[in-house]
Design a protein around this motif. Structure first.
Motif, mmCIF file in Angstrom:
data_model
loop_
_atom_site.group_PDB
_atom_site.id
_atom_site.type_symbol
_atom_site.label_atom_id
_atom_site.label_comp_id
_atom_site.label_asym_id
_atom_site.label_seq_id
_atom_site.Cartn_x
_atom_site.Cartn_y
_atom_site.Cartn_z
ATOM 1 N N ARG B 230 0.827 -1.160 0.054
ATOM 2 C CA ARG B 230 -0.027 0.193 -0.062
ATOM 3 C C ARG B 230 1.071 1.269 -0.137
ATOM 4 O O ARG B 230 0.549 2.328 -0.694
ATOM 5 N N ASP B 236 -2.008 -0.389 -5.693
ATOM 6 C CA ASP B 236 -2.752 0.409 -6.782
ATOM 7 C C ASP B 236 -2.779 -0.451 -7.998
ATOM 8 O O ASP B 236 -3.699 -0.467 -8.751
ATOM 9 N N MET B 238 -2.694 -3.799 -8.590
ATOM 10 C CA MET B 238 -3.345 -4.715 -8.449
ATOM 11 C C MET B 238 -4.636 -4.380 -8.570
ATOM 12 O O MET B 238 -5.699 -4.873 -9.097
ATOM 13 N N MET B 239 -5.067 -3.148 -7.568
ATOM 14 C CA MET B 239 -6.531 -2.824 -7.764
ATOM 15 C C MET B 239 -7.100 -2.196 -8.748
ATOM 16 O O MET B 239 -8.135 -2.429 -9.064
ATOM 17 N N VAL B 240 -6.251 -1.639 -9.627
ATOM 18 C CA VAL B 240 -6.727 -1.053 -11.055
ATOM 19 C C VAL B 240 -6.885 -1.887 -11.995
ATOM 20 O O VAL B 240 -7.615 -1.802 -12.853
ATOM 21 N N ARG B 245 -11.430 -8.251 -5.643
ATOM 22 C CA ARG B 245 -10.532 -7.588 -4.493
ATOM 23 C C ARG B 245 -10.127 -8.829 -3.447
ATOM 24 O O ARG B 245 -8.977 -8.866 -2.871
ATOM 25 N N THR B 398 -12.260 -0.411 -0.743
ATOM 26 C CA THR B 398 -13.086 0.346 -1.441
ATOM 27 C C THR B 398 -13.581 1.502 -0.769
ATOM 28 O O THR B 398 -14.849 1.756 -0.678
ATOM 29 N N SER B 399 -12.788 2.364 0.063
ATOM 30 C CA SER B 399 -13.558 3.593 0.654
ATOM 31 C C SER B 399 -13.499 4.572 -0.489
ATOM 32 O O SER B 399 -12.543 4.717 -1.382
#
Lengths: 341, 399
Positions: B230, B236, B238-240, B245, B398-399
């Motif tokens: 993080r 990011d 991976m999250m993009v 998730r 995912t906030s």
């Protein structure tokens, strides 16, 4: 006309507790356009990028990319986009190829296609020679090129670039900028980039949105934005006078046609003036003071001037003073938290 | 979730796990520590923790105040001869002589000796007159552990001497020599472990250390691994990507499990080959228990990960939780040794059950039917924690 829109923001808002980082922003980005988000640090640029790239959820408002909602159809959006964030998205202990293969696999690209594409991309940024070296051993410029190339693995229709040239030496900066232009031209990729550098936005972007305090304060082409500052009859002159005196400056300021005089150093002054006769009037006034003029340069207004005109502050002033004044010591913590979410 | 989605999720998690392990193996220093840490732990607790046979080189000051009886001093001299014999043949203690109780006290205060033995002035005369001969043991109260152990050892030596003397006495009363021991000591108490073979503190502590190492890798490893990504920004990346998730957390967890089990295996190999630990139960059951240990701690690890935003907090939080767990779960000290409220606390910690079950299997050779309580508690705890962890993690991401 409708089909031309790639990205659409409607009242997009992000609040962190009681602080509004992005405040009801609405704009469209056209297909294969390069759109610049320009503003000082902390203006909300990165938060916009993070919301559009589905990393952060908006508090209010919506946005669509290629017609897909960034919240409800986030996985569809993710197929379309590539992100070059401010931080390098690369694992130092893996080689260039291993890094690209790992990220490529997350997009379910078939093995052969992926290997081919990795080869092409590495060739494109001249890193083929280093494909089996660990990224940790790369120079900053090489790393940034890798960072950009990584975002292109899934051949995105939309590419987000968050401060793509931050911390790069001039040579790498030019390389990365050329590369961005090339991607836009050859692949018709729609690009949104953020920057706090005026000349970068000026050079790369078709249209520029100026962001301040989470709001778009101006949005237009760079040429039109400059016209905001000055009418068509505006002149900006830069004079080099070796024997410059205080008296000369006061004299010039008193001229009707002169709007402002800024002394840049011991011998250089910058004059904003209006009217067709401005040039002559200034030269005459300087001559009358027995000034020796080494050079005269007629300048185009820069985006620096545009920002100054719109917000009434200089970019640098804002970046330096806003944080402690508005949010106190807690602000640092806030930024950190915002980053990691 | 569709079947395709599930398949993708699994394949993405394996990708992420493989990437993580690749990073672990590329980090040479980390790899060395991964192996060294459990060895240190074994060596440290194994050798430092006192045990009867580990007591050695205790310095003892001997004061003989015996004035004798009618020119005889044979009772005290016999005693001294036996003590000196023990002194020469074992490295249990080193005898020095002193003149009085006061001198012994001074020597202990100065740290010259660890204890003193004082033979009273009427020692021989008491014994000759059919009375008890008094021997005083002077101990160092500042080192309770050692003084109580020394007391036990010397008590045994004196008991044996006393028994020998008593045997002689009853023989002189006309008792058959072959029966004399039974007359003096009618009870013959023998100690035998439930399992044959030598048993050392290593046998006690090895299962605990294995359980703890595996728990640590899941509980501290996971939050640190995720907050590291993080902070460096790679999360990011991976999250993009269009991946579930859950595959991120699943992949990271798989990598930690791999690392934890590898470390567990290293400790077992070291414990067996260098510390003489014997695994009496099934090795497969040991591994099944380690997997269960991972399962029961993963949920907790994920919950903690969701609440920690940066590495520093993650590390601090982990230390805070790990420390009491280490000491209260019977890893190093038997739970029965603790006061009742600590025992109650210990009973709610899942690590207690992992350690307990692992110890039963490794030391006592228990089979699966004998550890059903522990299994039930661990499966229950793990299921509840994972049920809490999944929604909490999804929200945090995912906030």
């Amino acid at each position: 006309m409708e089909n031309d829109v790639m990205i659409e923001l409607k009242n997009l808002t992000k609040k962190f507790n009681d602080f509004t980082a992005v405040d009801h922003i609405s704009f469209d980005v056209k297909k294969s356009e390069v759109f610049g988000l320009l503003g000082p640090n902390g203006a909300g640029k990165t938060t916009i990028i993070r919301m559009l790239s589905t990393l952060t959820r908006p508090t209010e408002g919506t946005a669509t990319i290629g017609g897909y909602d960034i919240v409800k159809q986030d996985n569809k959006v993710r197929q379309l986009i590539g992100l070059v964030s401010e931080k390098m998205i690369m694992y130092d202990r893996l080689t260039a190829k291993e890094n690209l293969r790992f990220f490529g696999k997350l997009y379910n690209i078939p093995k052969n296609t992926l290997n081919e594409r990795i080869g092409e991309l590495l060739e494109l940024v001249q890193l083929t020679k280093w494909k089996d070296s660990k990224v940790g051993t790369f120079s900053t410029g090489m790393r940034q090129r890798m960072n950009v190339v990584r975002a292109l693995l899934n051949m995105p229709k939309v590419l987000f670039l968050d401060e793509p040239t931050l911390g790069l030496d001039p040579q790498s900066t030019v390389e990365v900028r050329e590369f961005i232009k090339k991607i836009n031209k050859e692949n018709k990729t729609t690009i949104i980039l953020t920057t706090h550098m005026m000349n970068e936005a000026d050079r790369l972007c078709d249209r520029i949105g100026i962001i301040d305090n989470g709001q778009i304060t101006a949005l237009d082409t760079s040429t039109n934005l400059k016209k905001l500052v000055s009418g068509d009859d505006a002149t900006v002159l830069k004079l080099e006078i070796p024997n410059l005196t205080k008296k000369m400056v006061t004299k010039m300021e008193s001229l009707d046609c002169v709007k402002s005089v800024a002394q840049e150093n011991a011998s250089h002054i910058k004059i904003h003036a209006t009217g067709d006769k401005a040039f002559d009037a200034i030269i005459d006034a300087v001559r009358a003071e027995n000034a020796k003029i080494n050079s005269i340069e007629k300048l185009q207004p820069t985006l620096e001037d545009v920002f100054l005109h719109i917000t009434g502050r200089e970019v640098r002033d804002k970046a330096d003073t806003k944080i402690p004044v508005k949010h106190g010591p807690g602000h640092r913590g806030f930024r950190q938290r915002r980053r990691v979410r | 979730m569709s079947r395709m989605g599930a398949k993708n999720m699994i394949s993405h998690s394996f990708r992420i796990a493989w990437k993580d392990l690749l990073e672990v193996f590329r980090n040479r220093m980390g790899l060395v520590l991964l192996i060294l840490m459990p060895i240190f732990m074994m060596v440290m607790v194994g050798y430092i923790y006192p045990s009867d046979n580990s007591l050695s080189n205790v310095t003892v000051a001997l004061v003989n105040e015996d004035v004798g009886y009618g020119g005889y001093t044979n009772a005290s001299s016999t005693l001294i001869a036996i003590l000196e014999n023990a002194n020469n043949s074992t490295d249990l203690m080193t005898l020095t002589t002193a003149s009085s109780f006061d001198e012994v006290r001074e020597m202990i205060q100065r740290g010259d000796v660890d204890a003193g033995i004082i033979i009273s002035s009427d020692f021989t005369s008491s014994i000759m007159n059919g009375q008890q001969g008094t021997i005083t043991l002077v101990t160092d109260q500042s080192n309770l552990q050692m003084s109580s152990m020394l007391q036990a050892v010397l008590q045994e030596v004196f008991d044996q001497l006393g028994t020998g003397l008593a045997q002689q006495n009853v023989q002189s009363l006309g008792v058959d020599p072959s029966n004399s021991l039974a007359v003096v000591q009618p009870y013959n108490v023998q100690t035998e472990g439930a399992i044959e073979g030598d048993f050392s503190y290593f046998d006690f502590v090895a299962p605990g250390i294995i359980a703890m190492t595996v728990m640590m890798s899941v509980m501290t490893g996971l939050p640190v691994a995720i907050s590291e990504e993080r902070e460096s920004g790679t999360l990011d990346g991976m999250m993009v990507a269009p991946i579930s998730r859950l595959s991120v957390i699943l992949g990271k967890t798989l990598a930690q499990i791999g690392r934890g089990l590898l470390q567990g295996l290293i400790i077992i190999v070291i414990a067996v080959s260098f510390f003489g630990v014997t695994i009496h139960g099934s090795i497969l059951l040991v591994f099944a228990l380690l997997l269960l240990c991972v399962f029961s701690f993963v949920g907790l690890g994920i919950v903690l990960t969701s609440f920690t935003k940066d590495q520093e907090t993650a590390t601090m939080l982990m230390t805070t939780i790990m420390f009491p767990m280490m000491f209260l779960s019977g890893v190093f000290f038997p739970i029965e040794q603790m006061p009742w409220f600590m025992q109650t606390l210990s009973n709610v910690l899942p690590l207690t059950y992992v350690t307990g079950a692992l110890r039963k299997v490794m030391v006592l050779g228990a089979d699966i039917s004998m550890i059903t309580t522990e299994l039930a508690i661990l499966i229950g705890f793990g299921t509840v924690m994972i049920a809490i962890a999944v929604p909490v993690f999804k929200r945090a991401m995912t906030s």
